[in-house]
Motif scaffolding. Structure first.
Motif, PDB file in Angstrom:
ATOM      1  N   ALA A  87       0.844  -1.193   0.000  1.00  0.00           N
ATOM      2  CA  ALA A  87       0.000   0.000   0.000  1.00  0.00           C
ATOM      3  C   ALA A  87       0.877   1.240   0.000  1.00  0.00           C
ATOM      4  CB  ALA A  87      -0.915   0.016   1.227  1.00  0.00           C
ATOM      5  N   GLN A  88       0.717   2.083  -1.032  1.00  0.00           N
ATOM      6  CA  GLN A  88       1.417   3.366  -1.126  1.00  0.00           C
ATOM      7  C   GLN A  88       2.934   3.220  -0.947  1.00  0.00           C
ATOM      8  OE1 GLN A  88      -0.386   6.473   1.278  1.00  0.00           O
ATOM      9  NE2 GLN A  88      -2.440   5.572   1.043  1.00  0.00           N
TER      10      GLN A  88
ATOM     11  N   HIS B 107       4.516   1.013   0.562  1.00  0.00           N
ATOM     12  CA  HIS B 107       4.839   0.235   1.758  1.00  0.00           C
ATOM     13  C   HIS B 107       4.350  -1.210   1.593  1.00  0.00           C
ATOM     14  CE1 HIS B 107       4.809   4.380   3.233  1.00  0.00           C
ATOM     15  NE2 HIS B 107       5.516   3.983   4.287  1.00  0.00           N
TER      16      HIS B 107
ATOM     17  N   TYR C 147      -2.345   4.107   5.081  1.00  0.00           N
ATOM     18  CA  TYR C 147      -2.130   2.912   4.264  1.00  0.00           C
ATOM     19  C   TYR C 147      -2.247   1.612   5.075  1.00  0.00           C
ATOM     20  CZ  TYR C 147       2.499   4.088   6.157  1.00  0.00           C
ATOM     21  OH  TYR C 147       3.530   4.436   6.988  1.00  0.00           O
ATOM     22  N   LYS C 148      -2.508   1.712   6.402  1.00  0.00           N
ATOM     23  CA  LYS C 148      -2.661   0.519   7.239  1.00  0.00           C
ATOM     24  C   LYS C 148      -4.118   0.057   7.280  1.00  0.00           C
ATOM     25  CE  LYS C 148       1.084   0.902  10.650  1.00  0.00           C
ATOM     26  NZ  LYS C 148       1.365   0.846  12.112  1.00  0.00           N
ATOM     27  N   ARG C 149      -4.325  -1.246   7.163  1.00  0.00           N
ATOM     28  CA  ARG C 149      -5.658  -1.809   7.358  1.00  0.00           C
ATOM     29  C   ARG C 149      -6.033  -1.856   8.838  1.00  0.00           C
ATOM     30  NH1 ARG C 149      -5.145  -7.184   3.462  1.00  0.00           N
ATOM     31  NH2 ARG C 149      -4.949  -6.086   1.457  1.00  0.00           N
TER      32      ARG C 149
ATOM     33  N   LYS D 238       9.526  -0.127   3.351  1.00  0.00           N
ATOM     34  CA  LYS D 238       9.111   1.276   3.300  1.00  0.00           C
ATOM     35  C   LYS D 238       9.853   1.992   2.174  1.00  0.00           C
ATOM     36  CE  LYS D 238      10.612   1.887   7.503  1.00  0.00           C
ATOM     37  NZ  LYS D 238      10.954   2.508   8.813  1.00  0.00           N
TER      38      LYS D 238
ATOM     39  N   TRP E 142       8.012  -3.185  -5.109  1.00  0.00           N
ATOM     40  CA  TRP E 142       7.149  -2.125  -4.574  1.00  0.00           C
ATOM     41  C   TRP E 142       7.793  -0.752  -4.683  1.00  0.00           C
ATOM     42  CZ3 TRP E 142       9.392  -6.008  -1.497  1.00  0.00           C
ATOM     43  CH2 TRP E 142       8.731  -7.250  -1.630  1.00  0.00           C
TER      44      TRP E 142
END
Length: 472
Positions: A145-146, A148, A181-183, A192, A205
């Protein structure tokens, strides 16, 4: 063969240690993040697990034990420190790693010539780290995500078993980074993104760098395999670092059990208070060495408290340790063919048994005090060698005893005079003169020790030479 019993943090019980393979015993301990000098808290686990390594080598044989202790050489603290000093990151980590090795060697922990010791550096294992992250994503335990990549904590049902906390309790009591960006707030970073001023490596990524936790999982797997015997470190690492290591490793390599036994040493305080720069009680190993505190003194102070108990560092303990080592070194002076290296003959079984029972170094040191008293009264080569071999098993009395000879302070002639008076007293059966001379020495702050070969005089902390001027 000594039976080894260790307190397993995972089960919270002292258990019989049974290695996965007695001919391939493997231990991993979290090493330093190299951005500055090692402080006393950093040094305690180094000494604790050095004792365990010595025990494992003694029981299973030096060729059958592998010890891995990593170097974290990519981390946000390192990046910030290098920027603050205006130096390249690799130059900083090379310098601080060398400092670490030098300071730990002064404490009797030096593995430069040990073929069974491994010291993986995080930056040398980037391909393995990327590969492990890819595996976690493929198995549904992590997500990107983004720029990360994060581990999905809710996806691993056993999370929290090591520390004994539920995820709900962890969220309430931990400082977690809230990010869009964290669930889940408890999800932790595996990868990162890095900007142009930060160290980075290509990945699926984008250019970036690993999170701290994944480094140890990848390095331990690469060096020791998907199952190994012991994982150690300070109790401050139990959560979240070790908890996260377990989650990553067990999800990436479910065919293994990661670490069978977990061992954590307790924290260190200074004069009953938490060590911190704000309190002005922050001590590095180098601070003490530069102040003239010998490395063996630091080691002895560490070993005087059981690893599972909080340790309080005090100036009084330092002075006591100096006196003890001075006395022991004087007792082993003059041993014929004084051995070099860590071995001084057969290791005393009693000391091995003490250490084998959950690293009970305080009990082992009590045994050494008993051996020292026997050596003092008997003065035989055998009794003195027993003291030496037992001490060296704990990493003590490794130096040339002549380096520990107390300053004479002109006491040699007073020792000769007291010896003369003692001989006269034995012949005349009148000890009044010898006793009076001895009392005068003691009142002047002189330590008077009677040995089978004569009198030994050393200056105590309250030594006053002026009181001796009219004694001869």
């Amino acid at each position: 063969m000594a039976d080894i019993r260790l307190k397993n943090s995972k089960t919270r019980r002292i258990e019989q240690f049974e290695p996965l393979d007695p001919k391939n015993v493997r231990m991993y301990v979290c090493g330093p993040t190299v951005y500055d000098r090692a402080h006393l808290g950093n040094a305690r686990p180094v000494v604790v697990f050095d004792v365990l390594y010595r025990l494992l080598r003694h029981v299973y044989g030096p060729d059958h034990v592998t010890y891995a202790r990593n170097i974290t050489d990519v981390d946000d603290k390192i990046i910030a420190r290098a920027a603050g000093r205006g130096m390249a990151i690799d130059a900083l980590t090379r310098t601080t790693t060398a400092w670490f090795h030098q300071d730990m060697a002064a404490l009797g922990v030096d593995y430069r010539d040990d073929p069974q010791f491994r010291e993986p550096r995080a930056t040398d294992y980037i391909p393995q780290i990327v590969s492990m992250i890819e595996t976690l994503i493929a198995r549904g335990h992590a997500y990107a995500a983004q720029g990360h990549v994060l581990f999905d904590v809710q996806n691993y049902g056993a999370y929290g078993a090591l520390s004994g906390r539920s995820v709900k309790d962890m969220i309430a009591g931990a400082r977690v980074e809230v990010a869009p960006y964290k669930r889940d707030p408890m999800d932790f970073v595996l990868w990162k993104p890095s900007d142009h001023a930060q160290p980075g490596w290509p990945s699926p990524w984008g250019r970036g760098r690993p999170g701290w936790h994944i480094e140890c999982s990848a390095m331990s797997h690469a060096v020791l395999g998907d199952s190994f015997d012991i994982h150690g470190g300070g109790i401050d690492l139990q959560f979240p670092h070790h908890e996260n290591e377990i989650a990553q490793s067990c999800c990436a390599h479910p065919e293994g059990e990661f670490a069978k036994v977990w061992i954590h040493n307790e924290m260190l305080q200074i004069d009953g208070k938490k060590m911190s720069k704000s309190l002005g009680n922050f001590l590095t190993v180098r601070d003490l060495l530069d102040q003239g505190v010998p490395g063996e003194v630091i080691r002895l102070v560490f070993l005087s408290t059981h690893y599972s108990k909080p340790m309080d560092w005090t100036a009084r303990k330092v002075e006591q340790a100096k006196k003890v080592l001075m006395k022991w070194y004087q007792l082993v002076r003059g041993i014929r063919g004084f051995p070099n290296g860590p071995d001084a003959g057969a290791v005393v079984s009693g000391v091995v048994d003490d250490v084998a029972h959950d690293l009970n170094t305080p009990k082992a040191l009590s045994r050494l005090h008993h051996y020292a008293e026997i050596a003092r009264t008997q003065g035989t080569q055998q009794s003195r060698r027993r003291l030496l071999s037992a001490a060296r098993f704990l990493g003590l009395l490794q130096e040339d005893p002549t380096l520990w000879h107390p300053k004479d302070h002109g006491l040699t002639r007073f020792a000769a005079r007291l010896n003369e008076l003692r001989q006269d007293a034995k012949a005349l059966k009148d000890f009044s003169a010898a006793d009076a001379f001895r009392s005068a020495l003691i009142s002047a702050g002189v330590n008077v020790q009677m040995t089978p070969v004569g009198v030994e005089l050393t200056a105590g902390s309250d030594f006053d030479a002026s009181k001796l001027e009219d004694l001869l």
